[in-house]
Design a protein around this motif. Sequence first.
Motif, mmCIF file in Angstrom:
data_model
loop_
_atom_site.group_PDB
_atom_site.id
_atom_site.type_symbol
_atom_site.label_atom_id
_atom_site.label_comp_id
_atom_site.label_asym_id
_atom_site.label_seq_id
_atom_site.Cartn_x
_atom_site.Cartn_y
_atom_site.Cartn_z
ATOM 1 N N ILE A 594 0.845 -1.196 0.000
ATOM 2 C CA ILE A 594 0.000 0.000 0.000
ATOM 3 C C ILE A 594 0.879 1.244 0.000
ATOM 4 O O ILE A 594 0.679 2.188 -0.785
ATOM 5 C CB ILE A 594 -0.929 0.012 1.234
ATOM 6 N N GLN A 595 1.876 1.247 0.876
ATOM 7 C CA GLN A 595 2.755 2.402 0.974
ATOM 8 C C GLN A 595 3.450 2.683 -0.361
ATOM 9 O O GLN A 595 3.490 3.821 -0.839
ATOM 10 C CB GLN A 595 3.811 2.167 2.052
ATOM 11 N N ALA A 596 3.993 1.628 -0.951
ATOM 12 C CA ALA A 596 4.767 1.797 -2.178
ATOM 13 C C ALA A 596 3.891 2.236 -3.344
ATOM 14 O O ALA A 596 4.247 3.143 -4.106
ATOM 15 C CB ALA A 596 5.487 0.494 -2.514
ATOM 16 N N TYR A 597 2.728 1.603 -3.513
ATOM 17 C CA TYR A 597 1.830 1.970 -4.596
ATOM 18 C C TYR A 597 1.423 3.439 -4.496
ATOM 19 O O TYR A 597 1.448 4.182 -5.475
ATOM 20 C CB TYR A 597 0.566 1.109 -4.553
ATOM 21 N N VAL A 598 1.027 3.853 -3.301
ATOM 22 C CA VAL A 598 0.520 5.212 -3.119
ATOM 23 C C VAL A 598 1.587 6.239 -3.470
ATOM 24 O O VAL A 598 1.343 7.176 -4.246
ATOM 25 C CB VAL A 598 0.023 5.414 -1.672
ATOM 26 N N VAL A 599 2.773 6.091 -2.912
ATOM 27 C CA VAL A 599 3.810 7.098 -3.127
ATOM 28 C C VAL A 599 4.261 7.117 -4.579
ATOM 29 O O VAL A 599 4.492 8.178 -5.166
ATOM 30 C CB VAL A 599 5.003 6.850 -2.180
ATOM 31 N N SER A 600 4.357 5.943 -5.201
ATOM 32 C CA SER A 600 4.781 5.874 -6.593
ATOM 33 C C SER A 600 3.785 6.561 -7.524
ATOM 34 O O SER A 600 4.163 7.349 -8.402
ATOM 35 C CB SER A 600 4.962 4.409 -7.004
ATOM 36 N N GLU A 601 2.493 6.275 -7.346
ATOM 37 C CA GLU A 601 1.480 6.892 -8.213
ATOM 38 C C GLU A 601 1.390 8.397 -7.972
ATOM 39 O O GLU A 601 1.162 9.172 -8.898
ATOM 40 C CB GLU A 601 0.124 6.237 -7.970
ATOM 41 N N TYR A 602 1.574 8.798 -6.729
ATOM 42 C CA TYR A 602 1.558 10.227 -6.434
ATOM 43 C C TYR A 602 2.723 10.924 -7.142
ATOM 44 O O TYR A 602 2.558 12.007 -7.724
ATOM 45 C CB TYR A 602 1.635 10.440 -4.924
ATOM 46 N N SER A 630 11.794 -7.322 -3.866
ATOM 47 C CA SER A 630 10.330 -7.272 -3.877
ATOM 48 C C SER A 630 9.801 -7.414 -5.291
ATOM 49 O O SER A 630 10.389 -6.904 -6.254
ATOM 50 C CB SER A 630 9.830 -5.946 -3.286
ATOM 51 N N GLY A 631 8.670 -8.085 -5.376
ATOM 52 C CA GLY A 631 7.988 -8.205 -6.664
ATOM 53 C C GLY A 631 7.399 -6.905 -7.143
ATOM 54 O O GLY A 631 6.950 -6.816 -8.294
ATOM 55 N N LEU A 632 7.370 -5.899 -6.276
ATOM 56 C CA LEU A 632 6.848 -4.596 -6.687
ATOM 57 C C LEU A 632 7.927 -3.694 -7.263
ATOM 58 O O LEU A 632 7.633 -2.550 -7.632
ATOM 59 C CB LEU A 632 6.192 -3.895 -5.497
ATOM 60 N N HIS A 635 7.047 -2.322 -10.558
ATOM 61 C CA HIS A 635 6.026 -1.272 -10.515
ATOM 62 C C HIS A 635 6.661 0.058 -10.123
ATOM 63 O O HIS A 635 6.312 1.104 -10.670
ATOM 64 C CB HIS A 635 4.923 -1.632 -9.522
ATOM 65 N N MET A 636 7.595 0.020 -9.184
ATOM 66 C CA MET A 636 8.307 1.244 -8.810
ATOM 67 C C MET A 636 9.100 1.780 -9.998
ATOM 68 O O MET A 636 9.130 2.984 -10.237
ATOM 69 C CB MET A 636 9.256 0.969 -7.645
ATOM 70 N N THR A 637 9.721 0.863 -10.738
ATOM 71 C CA THR A 637 10.481 1.282 -11.916
ATOM 72 C C THR A 637 9.578 1.964 -12.931
ATOM 73 O O THR A 637 9.946 2.978 -13.529
ATOM 74 C CB THR A 637 11.182 0.078 -12.559
ATOM 75 N N PHE A 638 8.376 1.414 -13.132
ATOM 76 C CA PHE A 638 7.451 2.032 -14.074
ATOM 77 C C PHE A 638 7.043 3.430 -13.595
ATOM 78 O O PHE A 638 6.890 4.348 -14.396
ATOM 79 C CB PHE A 638 6.212 1.148 -14.266
#
Length: 854
Positions: A594-602, A630-632, A635-638
């Motif tokens: 949750i933390q990673a998705y939110v900050v990355s999209e922001y 991490s498998g995410l 997503h962070m790279t994207f």
Amino acid sequence: MTAGSQEDWPLIGRSAELGSIAAVLRRGERGGVLLTGEAGIGKSRLARAVLQRCREDGMLVVTATGSEATREMPFAAVANWLPEGAPPSTRADFFGAATRRLRSAADGRRIVLGLDDANFLDDVSAALVQHLVTTVDARPLATARGEAAGREPVAALRRRGLVEVFEVRALTGGEVGELLRGVLGGPVDGLTSELLCRNTQGNPLFLRHLIDSGLETGALAERDGVWCWSGPLTAHTRLGDAVAAAIGTLTEADAEAMEYIAHAEPVEAGVLERLVPARVLEGLESRSLITVEPGGSRLLVRCAHPLYSEVTRARTGRLRQRRVFQRLAGVAAGPDEDRLRLVDWRLRAGMAVSDDQVLGAAEDALTRCDPRLAEELARQVPRRAAVGVLGQALVAQGKAEEAESLLRSATTGDLIAVRAINLLWGLRRPEAAEEVVRTAAVAAPELGVAELAIDFFGKGAIRAVGRAQLESVNPVVAGAAATLSAYLRTFAGQPGQVVAEFGELGLSHVWASLRGAARACHLHALTLTGRPREALRTAERYYAEAIAEGDPAEVALIALERGVCESWSGRVRNALPHLREARALVTDAMPFPIQAYVVSEYAACVSALREPEQTTELIAEARARMPRRSGLSDHMTFGEIRVLANSGQTAHAANLVESLVHRQIATGRLTNAVECQYYLCRLRPSVQAAELLTELAARCDSPAFPLFAEHARTLATGDVGGLESVATRMAELGYHGMALEAATAGADVAAAKGDSRAAARLGRVAEQQLAECGGFRRVWLGPVTGPQPLTAREREVCELAVAGLDNAGIAARLAVSVRTVGNHLQHAYAKLGVRRRTDLAAALELPVLPGLPL
């Protein structure tokens, strides 16, 4: 710090009433207005606004305020209506002097009498008001609490038809939110707005005191540009006094009844009637201090206002609370009573309860999706006996460190699985989680769920899985399994299946953040299957439900996905407030995805809106919130690639996303591969890239993916008719940003080919879609054909130079010679009119973004 006087607050939600009341006072026929409502609802504030409008309209306004202290003192309220000098000696002299003075001051203008708390006017002052109404056509504007509107002297005004009654309503949730934004000077997260609205019931006076309390204690604070409330409500002294005034005088029996209700609500009427005389309850109900509502076959009683409960509990001493619970438990000990409630009351009363009973109640609390209460109860028994229920309760609340300390001794398969999931999501230790599962001495289906989570979020791999493999009787693992099912299918190329079967997942409410994660997957699946409008509607519903549940992690996830939905629709400016709210709600206690998705999209959204100064810090934060492995990571790279592209480094971004796609295909993340390949095709159109996107789309079940592939093909081939068709269909589905891109590209190609009619037609489509996008355009929306200042390779070399690589580093990155790099830079310098690499960023209008991938 305080929110200031209520007089300084904007008058929100009262414009209709303000206009209607002023119209009554202006009209020709005789008549005034009586404003009624509960204490603090804003009667006086509204009346003052009306009186100010009357002054602006040229009327003479005189005011009087009644008070309980002076209601037995003749003329006390209206003494200022008399001429200066000695007071009249008789009532007749008083009436005559006041009438002459007001008539003279009015000089033919209409007179308005502002009467605050009119129910407290003394008898003589009330009689003068009626005299002025009948002799000089004065118009009263009076206020009185609802329960006082039927008493003298207010009743006399109503009985004689001198006033029209307006009940001042409570502010709605939307109006409370607007008021909060106005008072605090910035956006307020939905949880805070709902918390304050629910506990004040739209009462502005209570709201002011709660805001003051939050500001003074620090519970209400600005976080990342958004005002948020953290922790429980506090019993502020001034708030308590205001609530006590609203409740009014209570007899000893009334006060005792309110204590029982406040501590036990909702409490069955039958239980209360064993403690309190029926006439007392009926009296409290008639005074609107309590409410009675059906609860199945029983009647349930609550305090009529949440703050009545809060203040009553806060003002009840500990010994008195103990006595309250003793009496409640004593009368509720029948065989049909709720075991969970009865055990809770007995514990609060200090009564004896067996460990087995307490553990049973704790399990009931967990089953009823109340991990907080489950934890509280489980702590009442020896730690060893409570490992299972306490461990699950801690994990569900995000108390990861304490949960690991407790679960380290777990021996059953389901608890080992809970521990592994906690190590993975809560403590960001995928290797440790994998080791726990690998070395488990028992077999259990729950361990299979943990393995799937580790594979997906730890290793980045997706395995096909049947629903039977995700079944679990453990509430926490069951919640994880439902979420995993949604994740795996969404990102393995089956978003259509997620949409079709989401209602059958059986989401667990025990772990609210995971329920939110599953719902976020559902919204993303809707967006990716050509239904972004439905996704936005569903997101509004999910958001309202998450706000009502009150879990910050779930609210953050739904706010995140609302922003993502808006971005896919092309309305990136609309996305920013949602993503900012999600960012403000993120805490370290939430599962790391949750933390990673939110900050990355922001970060991606902020960069798209050309605010690059924040992006470097955000990307670094997103990385820091993830495990080392991490498998995410992809997503962070994207997210980082989108930041690069949004900042103008499109050539460099295109190269990076091309590599990323192949990794995603290799790990089975087909949906991610489609998203990234489509992005590549829009950044750097090519027939080869379009063909790969077509192949990937065919392996997935989304009906929208073939349209993405068609967009890529027509963009690569310069097919004007195809681009126009794509733009039309994208717009119909609600993908306005992609429709704008297709129409813009088609117009540019048509113009380059000399087809002015098609260019004009597509230009109009582009203008319509630009309006749908709120004026937002992607940075790469330039001409597809025509002369370019730099070649693609020269542009890429310059972008890497701006990113900080020297010539050798660029050569290694692009697999060319250092000399070739130097030649490209020299050609670029000549074309751009600069002399050195330090001038490139300004010439290309590129921000310097250290820390992003090279």
